[in-house]
Design a protein around this motif. Structure first.
Motif, PDB file in Angstrom:
ATOM      1  N   ILE A 400       0.848  -1.202   0.000  1.00 17.38           N
ATOM      2  CA  ILE A 400       0.000   0.000   0.000  1.00 17.38           C
ATOM      3  C   ILE A 400       0.876   1.241   0.000  1.00 17.38           C
ATOM      4  N   HIS A 401       1.918   1.229   0.824  1.00 15.54           N
ATOM      5  CA  HIS A 401       2.835   2.374   0.873  1.00 15.54           C
ATOM      6  C   HIS A 401       3.526   2.581  -0.472  1.00 15.54           C
ATOM      7  N   LYS A 402       3.810   1.502  -1.164  1.00 10.27           N
ATOM      8  CA  LYS A 402       4.482   1.587  -2.461  1.00 10.27           C
ATOM      9  C   LYS A 402       3.525   1.955  -3.600  1.00 10.27           C
ATOM     10  N   GLY A 403       2.244   2.028  -3.298  1.00 11.57           N
ATOM     11  CA  GLY A 403       1.269   2.360  -4.334  1.00 11.57           C
ATOM     12  C   GLY A 403       0.846   1.177  -5.170  1.00 11.57           C
ATOM     13  N   LEU A 404       1.088  -0.037  -4.676  1.00 19.91           N
ATOM     14  CA  LEU A 404       0.763  -1.243  -5.436  1.00 19.91           C
ATOM     15  C   LEU A 404      -0.549  -1.877  -4.988  1.00 19.91           C
ATOM     16  N   ALA A 405      -1.065  -1.476  -3.859  1.00 21.94           N
ATOM     17  CA  ALA A 405      -2.242  -2.142  -3.309  1.00 21.94           C
ATOM     18  C   ALA A 405      -3.161  -1.120  -2.657  1.00 21.94           C
ATOM     19  N   GLU A 406      -4.359  -1.597  -2.281  1.00 14.09           N
ATOM     20  CA  GLU A 406      -5.350  -0.770  -1.606  1.00 14.09           C
ATOM     21  C   GLU A 406      -5.799  -1.470  -0.335  1.00 14.09           C
ATOM     22  N   SER A 407      -6.246  -0.690   0.632  1.00 17.61           N
ATOM     23  CA  SER A 407      -6.712  -1.267   1.899  1.00 17.61           C
ATOM     24  C   SER A 407      -7.889  -2.205   1.679  1.00 17.61           C
ATOM     25  N   GLU A 408      -8.719  -1.879   0.668  1.00 18.82           N
ATOM     26  CA  GLU A 408      -9.923  -2.671   0.419  1.00 18.82           C
ATOM     27  C   GLU A 408      -9.618  -4.089  -0.039  1.00 18.82           C
ATOM     28  N   MET A 409      -8.354  -4.357  -0.394  1.00 24.45           N
ATOM     29  CA  MET A 409      -7.980  -5.709  -0.801  1.00 24.45           C
ATOM     30  C   MET A 409      -8.002  -6.668   0.378  1.00 24.45           C
ATOM     31  N   CYS A 410      -7.949  -6.151   1.597  1.00 21.26           N
ATOM     32  CA  CYS A 410      -7.950  -6.986   2.799  1.00 21.26           C
ATOM     33  C   CYS A 410      -9.374  -7.479   3.046  1.00 21.26           C
ATOM     34  N   LEU A 411      -9.585  -8.794   2.936  1.00 20.73           N
ATOM     35  CA  LEU A 411     -10.922  -9.349   3.078  1.00 20.73           C
ATOM     36  C   LEU A 411     -11.515  -9.104   4.462  1.00 20.73           C
ATOM     37  N   PRO A 412     -10.784  -9.382   5.563  1.00 19.39           N
ATOM     38  CA  PRO A 412     -11.365  -9.073   6.884  1.00 19.39           C
ATOM     39  C   PRO A 412     -11.690  -7.596   7.042  1.00 19.39           C
ATOM     40  N   PHE A 413     -10.803  -6.724   6.525  1.00 26.67           N
ATOM     41  CA  PHE A 413     -11.064  -5.281   6.600  1.00 26.67           C
ATOM     42  C   PHE A 413     -12.336  -4.927   5.830  1.00 26.67           C
ATOM     43  N   THR A 414     -12.470  -5.501   4.623  1.00 30.79           N
ATOM     44  CA  THR A 414     -13.644  -5.212   3.799  1.00 30.79           C
ATOM     45  C   THR A 414     -14.917  -5.728   4.457  1.00 30.79           C
ATOM     46  N   ILE A 415     -14.828  -6.931   5.068  1.00 26.56           N
ATOM     47  CA  ILE A 415     -15.998  -7.482   5.752  1.00 26.56           C
ATOM     48  C   ILE A 415     -16.407  -6.590   6.914  1.00 26.56           C
ATOM     49  N   GLU A 416     -15.409  -6.118   7.671  1.00 27.21           N
ATOM     50  CA  GLU A 416     -15.704  -5.241   8.806  1.00 27.21           C
ATOM     51  C   GLU A 416     -16.299  -3.917   8.324  1.00 27.21           C
ATOM     52  N   GLU A 417     -15.731  -3.378   7.234  1.00 25.01           N
ATOM     53  CA  GLU A 417     -16.278  -2.149   6.664  1.00 25.01           C
ATOM     54  C   GLU A 417     -17.711  -2.367   6.195  1.00 25.01           C
ATOM     55  N   LEU A 418     -17.956  -3.532   5.582  1.00 26.94           N
ATOM     56  CA  LEU A 418     -19.309  -3.848   5.110  1.00 26.94           C
ATOM     57  C   LEU A 418     -20.265  -3.973   6.278  1.00 26.94           C
ATOM     58  N   ARG A 419     -19.790  -4.631   7.349  1.00 24.84           N
ATOM     59  CA  ARG A 419     -20.647  -4.772   8.531  1.00 24.84           C
ATOM     60  C   ARG A 419     -20.962  -3.396   9.124  1.00 24.84           C
ATOM     61  N   SER A 420     -19.938  -2.541   9.188  1.00 14.61           N
ATOM     62  CA  SER A 420     -20.152  -1.194   9.718  1.00 14.61           C
ATOM     63  C   SER A 420     -21.117  -0.405   8.840  1.00 14.61           C
ATOM     64  N   THR A 421     -20.929  -0.539   7.517  1.00 11.93           N
ATOM     65  CA  THR A 421     -21.814   0.163   6.585  1.00 11.93           C
ATOM     66  C   THR A 421     -23.249  -0.332   6.714  1.00 11.93           C
ATOM     67  N   CYS A 422     -23.403  -1.665   6.848  1.00 10.99           N
ATOM     68  CA  CYS A 422     -24.747  -2.227   7.010  1.00 10.99           C
ATOM     69  C   CYS A 422     -25.396  -1.701   8.288  1.00 10.99           C
ATOM     70  N   GLY A 423     -24.566  -1.598   9.353  1.00 12.31           N
ATOM     71  CA  GLY A 423     -25.096  -1.051  10.600  1.00 12.31           C
ATOM     72  C   GLY A 423     -25.561   0.385  10.440  1.00 12.31           C
ATOM     73  N   LYS A 424     -24.731   1.173   9.743  1.00  7.77           N
ATOM     74  CA  LYS A 424     -25.108   2.567   9.505  1.00  7.77           C
ATOM     75  C   LYS A 424     -26.356   2.655   8.630  1.00  7.77           C
ATOM     76  N   LEU A 425     -26.438   1.760   7.631  1.00 10.27           N
ATOM     77  CA  LEU A 425     -27.618   1.755   6.757  1.00 10.27           C
ATOM     78  C   LEU A 425     -28.868   1.389   7.549  1.00 10.27           C
ATOM     79  N   THR A 426     -28.710   0.440   8.488  1.00  7.60           N
ATOM     80  CA  THR A 426     -29.857   0.055   9.308  1.00  7.60           C
ATOM     81  C   THR A 426     -30.354   1.238  10.129  1.00  7.60           C
ATOM     82  N   ILE A 427     -29.386   1.959  10.730  1.00 11.79           N
ATOM     83  CA  ILE A 427     -29.758   3.148  11.510  1.00 11.79           C
ATOM     84  C   ILE A 427     -30.433   4.184  10.614  1.00 11.79           C
ATOM     85  N   THR A 428     -29.839   4.407   9.439  1.00  6.80           N
ATOM     86  CA  THR A 428     -30.408   5.381   8.503  1.00  6.80           C
ATOM     87  C   THR A 428     -31.798   4.969   8.061  1.00  6.80           C
TER      88      THR A 428
END
Length: 678
Positions: A400-428
């Motif tokens: 990521i620092h070298k500009g070759l990758a993105e944080s979203e490539m991390c599956l656990p990170f993406t799942i957690e982000e998705l879970r957080s987004t779903c939670g926010k969507l539920t509240i919304t």
């Protein structure tokens, strides 16, 4: 060794599913992910073709030389096809004479074996090691390995064996035999050979390079198959043990160099991971050998330019069988004479230039910061699952620092982000549903308010006349007369109508909120004390331990809401019960709750309790406006009112709780006319 005709491999974005398999399989990490798309960095690519081989979506496009070869064949110069010694692994169903015959029918003037060039190279390695006993070398038969060293281990360039590859050796030998104007086309399993042939260093050596897959395409397009039965043998010079080159350690056998595990002078390694590890251990000195013979693939027979999907050892067997059969008919004396005469006329030397493509490694602090952004704050958060295409989370962070990758490539990170987004969507969504409900209620109140205002104004005048005259007649009538009771009933009902009309006008009028700071506990406690409670109802007040219940609200309107809720609670407990009034709050809001132990509200009526004129009371006991007014007051305060109730005794104690919550601070932009009148 840059190709001058464009990148060797590119991505077809429409087909890329971003599975990160190509990232994982790339030994040079020459693939970056940009906007969720795999992009090959041509200057970092070593041409190994691993990405092509593993891409199940066929999203990798290899640069094609078919058009160039067709132009050469159509030209006036003689054209030689140089077939790599791995061809038996491609044409597993054919004899070599059938393969040669089909290639000739494409229009080639000569069809020769690159294996003879491999014989020349093998002899050159024998001389190199004999004449330079103190030097350490990395074999240069694999162009992907050469590219890797030039780009990622530039300090080792001086250790690259100064010997050309079998492809270049064959091209030079053929021009010695057939003239300098001969056009040479290499046909083999390797994509990196395209880079070698099209590089600035070798642009005049080989005119084009085809993979076996491209050769198949040309044969199919020309309608050429083995069924034509036209067989042909290779043009001289005939090859010897150089035909073993495509097999791992085949070059060592062809050069009669032993991989002696006791002396440790020679080590061979192959495969995506092994070749990188071997080169890096060679660089550190952990692998102290005179010759490191490495191949990027598990032998050239597993190259990405082969269209067959047969397993490794079947391919090895095919090559070994072909070599055995050819050696039976080999005229060894003639082969040796050709080797000496042609080898003495061909310059097999070459040089290399470092092309450092390494990117500076970030500091520990920078890596730690990136890991935190990926949600990896502790060592145990680094799962090292490899789903991103990198072996460890730290490697991913560095990429990521070298500009070759993105944080979203991390599956656990993406799942957690998705879970957080779903939670926010539920509240919304819940907030939206609440807003829609409030809007519907507001529209309902507005329309009912307009109707009520019209009716009240029209009825009020005649009702006043009826009321006045009924009281006049009542006063003038004899209390003992028969008409007195009737007039008394008329006056009583007229008075009740007057109250209803007054309620309609009060409901229709848009009240203003005269908010001022006050203690909700004091207001509620005073109201409870002033309420007249039937003897069969136990009215209690309690506070939820919050010392400060100060908020900005209209005291009179909140008293009106509380009075309505208490009256409704008492009416729900005809046989007696407990009525609890409770206040509390948190940092942002205060609330009051009124709970009764009455009969409860049936589920089908709960959504209608705030509708104007809806009531479950007996006829003459209510107008159905109290809760509608309370709802309007709560909304004008930018608060909320909720009901919880149980009318089913089998499900537990019956009763109802109304909870009114109010913000401690009213929004400064709020209009005084917000909401529909109480």
């Amino acid at each position: 060794m840059y190709p001058v005709n464009g990148p060797l491999v590119s991505t077809i974005k429409e087909l890329c599913r971003v599975c990160y398999t190509c990232v994982r399989e790339c030994p040079a990490k020459a693939i970056r992910i940009v906007d969720q798309q795999a992009e090959i960095i041509s200057e970092r690519c070593i041409g190994c073709g691993n990405c092509v081989r593993v891409c199940s979506q066929k999203a990798k496009r290899v640069i094609s030389d078919i058009e160039r070869v067709e132009e050469l064949i159509a030209g006036e110069s003689k054209v030689a096809a140089c077939l790599a010694p791995s061809f038996p692994a491609e044409f597993v169903e054919l004899d070599h004479t059938e393969v040669v015959g089909m290639i000739r029918r494409l229009g080639f003037d000569l069809v020769t074996e690159v294996a003879f060039g491999a014989d020349l190279v093998a002899a050159a390695y024998q001389r190199l090691l004999k004449e330079n006993e103190q030097k350490r070398y990395i074999a240069t038969t694999c162009p992907a390995v050469v590219a890797f060293v030039e780009r990622y281990e530039p300090e080792l360039v001086e250790h690259l064996a100064p010997v050309v590859s079998p492809m270049i050796a064959t091209a030079r030998a053929l021009r010695v035999l057939h003239g300098a104007d001969l056009k040479v086309v290499f046909i083999g399993p390797c994509i990196a050979k395209k880079g070698e042939a099209n590089s600035r260093e070798n642009i005049l050596e080989v005119d084009a390079a085809l993979t076996f897959t491209e050769l198949r395409q040309m044969l199919e397009a020309a309608g050429i198959s083995e069924e034509d039965g036209r067989r042909s043998d290779f043009d001289p010079p005939q090859a010897g043990f150089g035909a073993l080159f495509p097999i791992s350690r085949g070059m060592l056998q062809a050069a009669d160099i032993d991989e002696d595990f006791v002396s440790g002078d020679v080590v061979a390694a192959d495969g995506r991971l092994a070749f990188v590890e071997a080169i890096r251990e060679f660089a550190t000195g952990d692998l102290d050998v005179r010759l490191l013979e490495v191949l990027c693939c598990n032998g050239c027979i597993m190259g990405p330019g082969i269209s067959q999907d047969s397993p490794l050892f079947r391919r090895r067997m095919r090559v070994s069988r072909y070599v055995r059969e050819r050696l039976k008919d080999l005229d060894r004396s003639q082969w040796r004479r050709n080797l000496d005469s042609i080898g003495g006329s061909v310059d097999l030397r070459r040089s290399y230039v470092a092309d450092d493509q390494r990117i500076a490694v970030p500091s520990e602090e920078e890596v730690a910061e990136i890991l935190v952004r990926m949600g990896k704050r502790r060592p145990e958060d680094e799962l090292n699952c490899g789903a991103c295409g990198y072996e460890t989370c730290r490697e991913h962070a560095i990429a990521i620092h070298k500009g070759l990758a993105e944080s979203e490539m991390c599956l656990p990170f993406t799942i957690e982000e998705l879970r957080s987004t779903c939670g926010k969507l539920t509240i919304t969504n819940n907030q939206l549903a609440s807003a829609q409900e409030a809007l519907m209620q507001s529209e309902k109140l507005a329309s009912m308010g307009q109707l009520a205002a019209g009716i009240a104004h029209e009825v009020n005048n005649p009702l006043g006349t009826v009321l006045m005259l009924s009281h006049v007649l009542l006063d003038e009538s004899d209390p003992k007369s028969e008409l007195h009771d009737d007039l008394q009933m008329i006056a009583k009902e007229a008075d009740r109508c007057k109250k209803i009309v007054a309620g309609l006008l009060h409901f229709a009028r848009k009240n203003k909120v005269e908010a001022r700071s006050g203690d909700l506990r004091e207001v509620v406690e005073q109201t409870v004390r002033s309420m007249r409670c039937p003897p069969h109802v136990d009215l209690r007040f309690e506070c939820d331990g919050q010392d400060d219940l100060t908020a900005e609200f209209d005291h009179d309107q909140i008293v009106q809401v509380l009075s309505n809720l208490i009256s409704n609670g008492m009416a729900a407990m005809r046989d007696g019960g407990k009525l609890d009034v409770r206040v509390g709050g948190d940092a942002d809001r205060v609330f009051l709750a009124v709970s009764d132990t009455g009969v409860g509200i049936p589920e089908e009526n709960r959504k209608r309790v705030f509708d104007p004129f809806f009531t479950t009371k007996r006829v003459g006991e209510g107008t159905g406006l109290g809760l509608a007014v309370s709802y309007g007051i709560a909304k004008m305060h930018h608060g909320d009112i909720r009901v919880e109730s149980n009318a089913d005794a089998s499900a537990g104690p019956t009763g109802t709780t109304f909870t009114v919550s109010l913000p401690r601070k009213r929004r400064p932009e709020a209009s005084a006319d917000d909401g529909v009148g109480a």
